[in-house]
Scaffold this active site. Structure first.
Site, PDB file in Angstrom:
ATOM      1  N   CYS A 131      -2.235  -0.449   7.635  1.00  0.00           N
ATOM      2  CA  CYS A 131      -1.434   0.771   7.514  1.00  0.00           C
ATOM      3  C   CYS A 131      -1.516   1.615   8.788  1.00  0.00           C
ATOM      4  O   CYS A 131      -0.512   2.174   9.232  1.00  0.00           O
ATOM      5  CB  CYS A 131      -1.887   1.568   6.302  1.00  0.00           C
ATOM      6  SG  CYS A 131      -1.535   0.711   4.742  1.00  0.00           S
ATOM      7  N   GLU A 188       0.873   3.839   1.827  1.00  0.00           N
ATOM      8  CA  GLU A 188       1.337   4.228   3.165  1.00  0.00           C
ATOM      9  C   GLU A 188       2.515   3.376   3.623  1.00  0.00           C
ATOM     10  O   GLU A 188       3.497   3.886   4.159  1.00  0.00           O
ATOM     11  CB  GLU A 188       0.216   4.084   4.205  1.00  0.00           C
ATOM     12  CG  GLU A 188      -1.016   4.884   3.918  1.00  0.00           C
ATOM     13  CD  GLU A 188      -2.081   4.081   3.185  1.00  0.00           C
ATOM     14  OE1 GLU A 188      -1.765   3.440   2.155  1.00  0.00           O
ATOM     15  OE2 GLU A 188      -3.242   4.100   3.620  1.00  0.00           O
ATOM     16  N   CYS A 229      -6.033   1.765   5.838  1.00  0.00           N
ATOM     17  CA  CYS A 229      -6.663   0.545   6.325  1.00  0.00           C
ATOM     18  C   CYS A 229      -6.080   0.217   7.701  1.00  0.00           C
ATOM     19  O   CYS A 229      -5.151   0.884   8.179  1.00  0.00           O
ATOM     20  CB  CYS A 229      -6.429  -0.607   5.347  1.00  0.00           C
ATOM     21  SG  CYS A 229      -4.711  -1.179   5.301  1.00  0.00           S
ATOM     22  N   HIS A 231       0.847  -1.191   0.000  1.00  0.00           N
ATOM     23  CA  HIS A 231       0.000   0.000   0.000  1.00  0.00           C
ATOM     24  C   HIS A 231       0.887   1.247   0.000  1.00  0.00           C
ATOM     25  O   HIS A 231       2.025   1.212   0.482  1.00  0.00           O
ATOM     26  CB  HIS A 231      -0.891   0.020   1.240  1.00  0.00           C
ATOM     27  CG  HIS A 231      -1.945  -1.037   1.248  1.00  0.00           C
ATOM     28  ND1 HIS A 231      -2.993  -1.017   2.144  1.00  0.00           N
ATOM     29  CD2 HIS A 231      -2.134  -2.135   0.480  1.00  0.00           C
ATOM     30  CE1 HIS A 231      -3.773  -2.059   1.926  1.00  0.00           C
ATOM     31  NE2 HIS A 231      -3.271  -2.757   0.927  1.00  0.00           N
TER      32      HIS A 231
END
Length: 153
Positions: free
Chosen positions: A91, A60, A88, A58
Site C-alpha cells: 500500500c 488503502e 503495508c 486492502h
C-alpha cells in the site's frame, strides 16, 4: 457540545474508523480508509480481502483506486489518505506512485507495517501524520482478533 471541525484530521479519521467497523462486521481485518480532496471525502473503503478473495484488496488500495477514478487522474497530489492502520509495503508503494500529498494513519503495524521494510517508501513530498486515534484503531483490531480466536475477554 461537540466542537470537532468537519474539516479536521480527527473528523476524517473517525470516518475511516467507521469503515474499519464495517470491515469488522464483515469479518474482515478491520482497517478503514478515506481519501479527501479540498476538504471533501472523495473515496471510502475498508478491507475486502476475504470478500473479493484478493490479497490486494486492502482498504488503502481500494480507496486509492476509487479516488483516482473520482478525479480522473492517477495522481492524488492534492489529496489526503486517512487510514486506521499503518499501511503495508504494498500500500505504501501505491501511495508513493500516486504522489499523495498527505497520509494520516492511526495504529502502528508492528508486524507488517511499511516502516519495517522501508521507512522512506512514501513519496518525498508526502506529509506523514502518525498515531491519529491510534488507541481506537488498535483496540478495534485487537477486539477483532480476540473474536476470531473465540476469546471475548
Amino acid at each position: 457540545m461537540n466542537t470537532l471541525s468537519i474539516h479536521s484530521d480527527e473528523h476524517y479519521m473517525r470516518q475511516a474508523l467507521k469503515e474499519a467497523e464495517a470491515a469488522f462486521e464483515e469479518q474482515e481485518i478491520p482497517v478503514g480508509a478515506v481519501v479527501t480532496c479540498q476538504n471533501r471525502i472523495i473515496a471510502r473503503a475498508h478491507n475486502q480481502v476475504q470478500r473479493l478473495n484478493d490479497v490486494t484488496a486492502h482498504a488503502e488500495m481500494l480507496a486509492i483506486t476509487a479516488a483516482q477514478n473520482f478525479l480522473g487522474s492517477k495522481y492524488l497530489d492534492q489529496c489526503t489518505l486517512y487510514v486506521t492502520l499503518e499501511p503495508c509495503t504494498m500500500c505504501a508503494g501505491a501511495l508513493y506512485w500516486s504522489r499523495i500529498a498527505k497520509v494520516c494513519y492511526g495504529a502502528k503495524d508492528e508486524k507488517r507495517g511499511y516502516h519495517l521494510a522501508n521507512p522512506n517508501i512514501l513519496h518525498p513530498q508526502t506529509t506523514l501524520i502518525t498515531g491519529l486515534l491510534a488507541d481506537e484503531s488498535s483496540e478495534l483490531i485487537k477486539s477483532f482478533f480476540r473474536k476470531m480466536r473465540g476469546n471475548n475477554s
